[in-house]
Enzyme design. Structure first.
Site, PDB file in Angstrom:
ATOM      1  N   GLU A   1      -9.809   3.542  -1.323  1.00 17.72           N
ATOM      2  CA  GLU A   1      -9.896   2.132  -0.965  1.00 17.72           C
ATOM      3  C   GLU A   1     -11.238   1.921  -0.268  1.00 17.72           C
ATOM      4  O   GLU A   1     -11.675   2.773   0.520  1.00 17.72           O
ATOM      5  CB  GLU A   1      -8.764   1.729  -0.016  1.00 17.72           C
TER       6      GLU A   1
ATOM      7  N   GLU B   1      -1.145 -16.128  -2.937  1.00 16.04           N
ATOM      8  CA  GLU B   1      -0.620 -15.045  -3.777  1.00 16.04           C
ATOM      9  C   GLU B   1       0.117 -15.642  -4.976  1.00 16.04           C
ATOM     10  O   GLU B   1       0.883 -16.601  -4.824  1.00 16.04           O
ATOM     11  CB  GLU B   1       0.320 -14.162  -2.953  1.00 16.04           C
TER      12      GLU B   1
ATOM     13  N   CYS C   1      -9.711  -1.249  -4.573  1.00 19.90           N
ATOM     14  CA  CYS C   1      -9.308   0.086  -5.016  1.00 19.90           C
ATOM     15  C   CYS C   1     -10.095   0.517  -6.250  1.00 19.90           C
ATOM     16  O   CYS C   1      -9.816   1.562  -6.825  1.00 19.90           O
ATOM     17  CB  CYS C   1      -7.807   0.134  -5.308  1.00 19.90           C
TER      18      CYS C   1
ATOM     19  N   GLN D   1       0.842  -1.195   0.000  1.00 14.86           N
ATOM     20  CA  GLN D   1       0.000   0.000   0.000  1.00 14.86           C
ATOM     21  C   GLN D   1       0.881   1.250   0.000  1.00 14.86           C
ATOM     22  O   GLN D   1       1.854   1.340   0.743  1.00 14.86           O
ATOM     23  CB  GLN D   1      -0.908   0.011   1.225  1.00 14.86           C
TER      24      GLN D   1
END
Length: 396
Positions: free
Chosen positions: A386, A282, A351, A234
């Site tokens: 966000e 991920e 986002c 971020q």
């Protein structure tokens, strides 16, 4: 021609009408009267440019940045900050109603800082000097400072601006107390190292670390996170804890948590105290390497990470799932997997409000209900926010 601005679009362009056709005009505000020139004329809409603002809104201000009129980085810098927050909230409400059919009243959390909040910037090179892209023409403009990034990054920009970087294609600078500089192209290594050593912790040239460490660390609340060259983090360091506190509140406590699109494991680690088991998924191998290092740095024993696509998971057995997908949102396979699971709560971090609304509609048509929406202003002087949405399984 002279027009009056009725309202703002989702991307903060002013909206007016000419001959029953919608006209979009950048960098104007509701109630302003402007002299506009049509630049693009389509069948169903037109785009114009404000040549002169005849009647200014009381919510307009002059940007402090000398590059504001050319650089696209501070796209809403002409709006007073408190009013920009109102516009962002109104935009989120409208998008949720239009694309998901929900009437929501989100709380909006303001930024700690209007300026100096970013821990990352991407730069190009023009005439051998560091540059940003002009908003309208895609031409490049040389800079020696950016008001959105922290002081340490600006010191690096100032040093780089004194070098001849003609053969460099692009540059990324990231970090807070520790700074990493990533360059792509050809350059004199010794020149760059001598200019930046002592100022940065890492220099990466064409994916090779030529100075310092393989990674840098950034502190968030009581946690320390390793950030590798290609791992996502971020960009607003001061607001990360505010964002993650909203995620933590929505996730609650339980036996098990699945953190999809976990990046460097930041959310899962932040929430690990509230669960007995945490699993992170991920696809970026650099990010997974960083996640495992972050697990070690923070001495978190109840979390594990897997390098795979979210859509490649065979089943979800956890009670709570946090999803923080890229701007494109959830793919169909992952959405179906969530709907077919026995997950009690989903926390959706996004986002992109439009893909968020699309995905919420699909999830809530199948199995879930939307309980709460929060909007966090991570990106002052831009149209972006966000969002954190709390969903609960209907039969719960």
């Amino acid at each position: 021609m002279i027009v009056k601005i009725d309202k703002l679009s989702h991307d903060f362009r002013g909206i007016s009408r000419i001959n029953d056709k919608v006209l979009f005009i950048p960098s104007v505000l509701p109630e302003e009267v402007v002299d506009v020139r049509i630049t693009i004329d389509k069948k169903n809409y037109s785009i114009g440019k404000a040549m002169n603002i005849i009647t200014e809104s009381s919510n307009r201000r002059k940007s402090i940045c000398p590059y504001f009129d050319t650089c696209g980085g501070c796209s809403t810098g002409y709006i007073k900050y408190d009013k920009a927050l109102v516009y962002k909230k109104e935009s989120a409400i409208d998008i949720m109603k239009r694309y998901a059919g929900y009437d929501v009243n989100p709380d909006i959390i303001s930024n700690y800082k209007e300026y100096g909040y970013r821990n990352k910037i991407g730069l190009k090179v023009f005439n051998g000097k560091v540059s940003l892209t002009e908003e309208e023409s895609n031409n490049l403009v040389n800079i020696d400072k950016c008001y959105l990034v922290n002081d340490n990054i600006n010191r690096v920009i100032d040093s780089l601006s004194k070098l001849d970087l003609t053969e460099i294609n692009d540059i990324v600078i990231k970090g807070t107390n520790e700074i990493m500089v990533i360059l792509n192209g050809d350059t004199d290594r010794d020149m760059v190292i001598n200019s930046l050593k002592g100022m940065v912790k890492s220099i990466v040239l064409n994916d090779e670390v030529i100075y310092g460490n393989d990674y840098i660390t950034i502190n968030v609340d009581k946690y320390k996170y390793a950030v590798y060259p290609k791992s996502f983090f971020q960009v607003n360091t001061d607001m990360i804890s505010k964002l993650y506190d909203k995620v933590k509140e929505a996730a609650g406590k339980g036996e098990s948590l699945l953190d999809l699109y976990c990046g460097a494991g930041t959310i899962g680690i932040y929430l690990a105290d509230n669960f007995n088991r945490v699993r992170g998924i991920e696809i970026n191998s650099d990010a997974v390497e960083g996640a495992n290092l972050n697990k070690k740095i923070n001495d978190i024993g109840n979390i594990s990470f897997e390098c795979k696509r979210a859509s490649d998971i065979n089943s979800i057995n956890e009670e709570v799932v946090v999803v923080d997908p890229p701007r494109g949102g959830l793919d169909k396979t992952t959405t179906e997997l969530l709907c077919d699971s026995n997950v009690k709560r989903i926390v959706y971090v996004s986002c992109n409000p439009i893909t968020l609304a699309r995905d919420l509609k699909m999830l809530c048509e199948e199995r879930y209900t939307l309980e709460k929406v929060s909007v966090v202003d991570q990106f002052s002087h831009s149209v972006h926010v966000e969002s954190v949405c709390a969903l609960k399984r209907v039969d719960e």
